[in-house]
Motif scaffolding. Structure first.
Motif, PDB file in Angstrom:
ATOM      1  N   PRO A 181       0.823  -1.225   0.000  1.00  0.00           N
ATOM      2  CA  PRO A 181       0.000   0.000   0.000  1.00  0.00           C
ATOM      3  C   PRO A 181       0.853   1.269   0.000  1.00  0.00           C
ATOM      4  O   PRO A 181       0.444   2.289  -0.560  1.00  0.00           O
ATOM      5  CB  PRO A 181      -0.795  -0.112   1.306  1.00  0.00           C
ATOM      6  N   ASN A 222       1.720   0.924   9.394  1.00  0.00           N
ATOM      7  CA  ASN A 222       0.315   0.673   9.752  1.00  0.00           C
ATOM      8  C   ASN A 222      -0.509   1.904  10.126  1.00  0.00           C
ATOM      9  O   ASN A 222      -1.683   1.974   9.773  1.00  0.00           O
ATOM     10  CB  ASN A 222       0.198  -0.466  10.785  1.00  0.00           C
ATOM     11  N   CYS A 278      -1.740   3.374   6.840  1.00  0.00           N
ATOM     12  CA  CYS A 278      -2.201   2.430   5.824  1.00  0.00           C
ATOM     13  C   CYS A 278      -3.720   2.357   5.808  1.00  0.00           C
ATOM     14  O   CYS A 278      -4.364   2.288   6.849  1.00  0.00           O
ATOM     15  CB  CYS A 278      -1.612   1.058   6.110  1.00  0.00           C
ATOM     16  N   GLU A 279      -4.305   2.372   4.620  1.00  0.00           N
ATOM     17  CA  GLU A 279      -5.759   2.288   4.487  1.00  0.00           C
ATOM     18  C   GLU A 279      -6.278   0.872   4.715  1.00  0.00           C
ATOM     19  O   GLU A 279      -7.420   0.668   5.083  1.00  0.00           O
ATOM     20  CB  GLU A 279      -6.175   2.740   3.085  1.00  0.00           C
ATOM     21  N   LYS A 280      -5.407  -0.095   4.431  1.00  0.00           N
ATOM     22  CA  LYS A 280      -5.855  -1.479   4.488  1.00  0.00           C
ATOM     23  C   LYS A 280      -5.400  -2.159   5.765  1.00  0.00           C
ATOM     24  O   LYS A 280      -5.283  -3.388   5.811  1.00  0.00           O
ATOM     25  CB  LYS A 280      -5.312  -2.222   3.266  1.00  0.00           C
ATOM     26  N   PHE A 335      -5.021  -3.972   9.249  1.00  0.00           N
ATOM     27  CA  PHE A 335      -5.856  -4.830  10.096  1.00  0.00           C
ATOM     28  C   PHE A 335      -5.032  -5.270  11.303  1.00  0.00           C
ATOM     29  O   PHE A 335      -3.874  -4.847  11.454  1.00  0.00           O
ATOM     30  CB  PHE A 335      -6.455  -6.005   9.308  1.00  0.00           C
ATOM     31  N   CYS A 390      -1.273  -6.298  11.402  1.00  0.00           N
ATOM     32  CA  CYS A 390      -0.297  -5.258  11.045  1.00  0.00           C
ATOM     33  C   CYS A 390       0.197  -4.522  12.274  1.00  0.00           C
ATOM     34  O   CYS A 390       1.297  -3.989  12.295  1.00  0.00           O
ATOM     35  CB  CYS A 390      -0.922  -4.244  10.093  1.00  0.00           C
ATOM     36  N   CYS A 403       4.240  -7.288   3.455  1.00  0.00           N
ATOM     37  CA  CYS A 403       2.912  -6.798   3.822  1.00  0.00           C
ATOM     38  C   CYS A 403       2.045  -7.984   4.204  1.00  0.00           C
ATOM     39  O   CYS A 403       2.016  -8.987   3.494  1.00  0.00           O
ATOM     40  CB  CYS A 403       2.294  -6.033   2.652  1.00  0.00           C
ATOM     41  N   LEU A 454      -1.058  -8.299   4.008  1.00  0.00           N
ATOM     42  CA  LEU A 454      -2.166  -8.512   3.080  1.00  0.00           C
ATOM     43  C   LEU A 454      -1.944  -9.760   2.234  1.00  0.00           C
ATOM     44  O   LEU A 454      -2.880 -10.428   1.821  1.00  0.00           O
ATOM     45  CB  LEU A 454      -2.281  -7.318   2.122  1.00  0.00           C
ATOM     46  N   TYR A 455      -0.676 -10.014   1.946  1.00  0.00           N
ATOM     47  CA  TYR A 455      -0.371 -11.103   1.021  1.00  0.00           C
ATOM     48  C   TYR A 455       0.157 -12.330   1.736  1.00  0.00           C
ATOM     49  O   TYR A 455       0.588 -13.274   1.128  1.00  0.00           O
ATOM     50  CB  TYR A 455       0.660 -10.626   0.001  1.00  0.00           C
TER      51      TYR A 455
END
Lengths: 348, 332
Positions: free
Chosen positions: B255, B294, B297-299, B301, B304, B321, B323-324
């Motif tokens: 991100p 974090n 960061c928009e994403k 959770f 993080c 990250c 996310l992945y």
């Protein structure tokens, strides 16, 4: 020249806010008098701005672009009165503020403000942010000290994305982007109509630059501000401007609406500037660099100052200085453009 | 991170950490990063101020300023460790094996010596040439970097050159002993865009001709796009994403990388608002727990905020990250 006019609210909400005609600013950089006498060295005059003429439309953004030393910051400083112009006329809202013999600057001083490049040097490190932002209000006597002043400063801080709490801090407690927000709050304090922004984001990182540019656009929409935006970064200029003026060695060589300018600039120098912007799309493709550098402004080339770097230069360009002429709805100072030797589509 | 073939990469940085001990505790400016540069490759290191990119470059050439120090990790040049060498040993490597080009060409040159003297001195220190041959070589270098009337300019002092010309002289100095690696730290930041294009083209051409690898440290994504083969994006002392330059720019996964790309004003797109990443890079004494990005960061959770992500391969890139990494699980 007109007699002392009366300040009043703007009659119209469109039209020209600032008109600059034949603005000149020369600096005397001669050697000391005794050296001139005994060594026979001549006087040297640096023509930082030579005969600049342009209008700034109300509520719009005019950007001045050019390489270092082309005189764009000197123009800005003349407009806000930090330099006294050597010659020429500046009109703000039809009030002549600087012309030979008259000076009505004080009348319009609070209606224009400046945002400087370096947020680390333009804020007094020994003042709290509250006082920095309140300074223009106090200096112009706009609001008496007290609750109203406090409320106004807090409102300004809030406007630029800071909190009232931040007013108690000193500038060193803020990052570069936050400091530039303080500069903007200070510039807005006297309710100006016209903001002169001299490279406001060039000292900032890109992600912070995006924040500041977005903030400046929001403020323009909200308050109908007029910007004179100075930058060497054409992609920032593209993002901010309604019209673009290109300066080279103290002179304006092209001035046009931004849409037309970015679609196809006329002057070979403008084409060069646009070519040299690094692009994220052409990965691995080197830009075509044009040879040469800006000449010494103390001894500018004869004729068109750009001719030593210009691929289209001919004898006329070397001897005769072009003046700004109307071409396709814009103005350009180029013999080649006038004679139709250079077309917009032709690439360097 | 190691390359597939057997020969070691030209430069390898393994798990490098750089710290600054202060009275109020130790600040970690570069935190466990790994990089490698192959022969003749251009690696772009990009990030905002304070990301640790210049420190990494300085650590490689052994010019970390006191009290900064390498806390852990190894730096290998051709498979040999250079991070534990003495100052004297490192001095011999600097210039001969690793050249350096810094941001401000005026402060990288000695204002009291002519350009010729500075070039000749560098050439003589690192090669066996005598003064005459070194002078000839100096002239050759100045011509190679495109200084007009090089012969006359040899006896000029740095202040007699313009900024762009000075940077050409600095590049000539860096190339004087034919190093295999050049660390270029913001080489064009102090220059105008039109001059910037010339310098980048020059650096790229000279290094390609000589097979010199370049570590290009910059904050300017545009310069990276046209110059680098691979790019490493740094944030708060960590590499957050790395991969081939086209893949990182056009297909950013992290991100922060995609935010960074969106915040660059774009000429071709008619965007009205730039993507903005709110907030700013954390200060060294307040790097958040978990992923340092974090808070911005928009994403973001839960994970993080607790655990620090490590680099894992996604398509052509390596990305740090969460996310992945949901399916990988417990890598740290």
């Amino acid at each position: 020249m007109s007699d002392a006019p009366v300040i009043g609210p703007a009659m119209t909400k469109s039209g020209t806010l600032m008109r600059v005609e034949g603005l000149k600013r020369y600096f005397d950089v001669s050697p000391p008098l005794l050296n001139r006498w005994f060594e026979g060295r001549p006087r040297q005059i640096l023509k930082a701005v030579d005969d600049a003429t342009f209008d700034v439309e109300r509520g719009k953004t005019l950007s001045l672009v050019g390489e270092s030393g082309c005189g764009k910051s000197t123009v800005a400083r003349c407009l806000v009165g930090l330099h006294k112009p050597t010659g020429g006329k500046i009109e703000f809202d039809d009030i002549v503020v600087t012309a030979s013999g008259t000076d009505h600057f004080a009348q319009v001083r609070h209606r224009m403000q400046m945002i400087f490049q370096d947020p680390f040097a333009s804020l007094n490190p020994r003042w709290r942010v509250f006082n920095i932002v309140a300074e223009p209000i106090r200096a112009f006597g706009l609001i008496d000290a007290g609750v109203a002043l406090t409320r106004r400063v807090h409102e300004l801080l809030d406007l630029v994305g800071l909190t009232a709490e931040d007013g108690k801090k000193y500038p060193h407690e803020f990052s570069g982007g936050q400091r530039q927000r303080i500069s903007i709050a200070r510039a807005l304090a006297s309710n100006p109509e016209f903001l002169i922004c001299d490279e406001p984001t060039s000292a900032l990182d890109v992600s912070v630059q995006a924040q500041i540019l977005n903030l400046m656009r929001d403020l323009q929409d909200e308050f109908g501000l007029t910007y004179l935006f100075i930058s060497h970064d054409l992609s920032v200029v593209y993002h901010m401007s309604d019209s673009v003026g290109v300066m080279y060695l103290g002179r304006i060589v092209e001035i046009r609406s931004a849409a037309e300018f970015f679609a196809g600039p006329l002057h070979p120098y403008s084409q060069l500037l646009l070519e040299t912007i690094p692009s994220l799309e052409n990965i691995g493709v080197a830009r075509a660099p044009l040879a040469g550098e800006v000449p010494n402004p103390l001894s500018p080339p004869t004729g068109c100052a750009f001719h030593p770097r210009c691929p289209f230069a001919n004898d006329r360009c070397r001897s005769e200085r072009p003046s700004l002429r109307e071409v396709n709805g814009g103005l350009a100072a180029c013999h080649g453009v006038e004679e139709n030797r250079i077309s917009e589509t032709q690439q360097l | 991170m190691a390359p597939q073939n057997d020969s070691p990469p030209l430069l390898e940085v393994r798990n490098l950490s750089i710290e600054f001990p202060t009275r109020r505790g130790t600040l970690v400016a570069v935190d466990d990063i790994s990089l490698h540069i192959d022969q003749g490759e251009v690696l772009g290191v990009v990030g905002e101020s304070g990301a640790g990119k210049s420190l990494t470059g300085n650590a490689i050439i052994g010019l970390l300023e006191h009290p900064g120090r390498i806390a852990s990790g190894e730096i290998l040049l051709n498979g040999k460790r250079i991070d534990n060498l003495s100052y004297e040993q490192m001095r011999r490597i600097r210039g001969r094996d690793i050249g350096a080009v810094f941001q401000d060409p005026l402060t990288s040159l000695n204002p009291l010596y002519t350009v010729s003297r500075q070039l000749v001195e560098t050439i003589k220190v690192h090669t066996d040439l005598d003064t005459g041959a070194a002078r000839a070589r100096a002239l050759e270098l100045l011509e190679a970097v495109g200084i007009p009337a090089a012969k006359e300019r040899l006896s000029s002092y740095p202040h007699e050159f313009s900024g762009g010309m000075r940077q050409r002289v600095v590049i000539a100095l860096a190339l004087a002993a034919e190093p295999r690696l050049i660390i270029a730290d913001e080489p064009t930041t102090a220059l105008d865009v039109s001059i910037q294009a010339q310098i980048i083209a020059l650096l790229k051409r000279l290094c390609a001709e000589r097979g010199t690898a370049v570590m290009l440290v910059t904050h300017d994504m545009g310069v990276i796009a046209e110059t680098a083969d691979r790019v490493a994006v740094m944030y708060a002392g960590r590499v957050v994403e790395t991969g081939p330059v086209a893949s990182v720019i056009q297909n950013a996964h992290h991100p922060y990388t995609s935010g960074l790309m969106g915040s660059i004003p774009h000429m071709k797109h008619g965007v009205n608002r730039l993507t903005q990443i709110d907030g700013a890079m954390p200060r060294l004494n307040a790097i958040p727990q978990g992923c340092a990005f974090n808070p911005r960061c928009e994403k973001v959770f839960d994970r993080c905020r607790k655990e620090r992500p490590e680099l894992i391969s996604i398509e052509q890139n390596e990305v740090a990250c969460w996310l992945y990494q949901s399916d990988v699980g417990g890598v740290s």
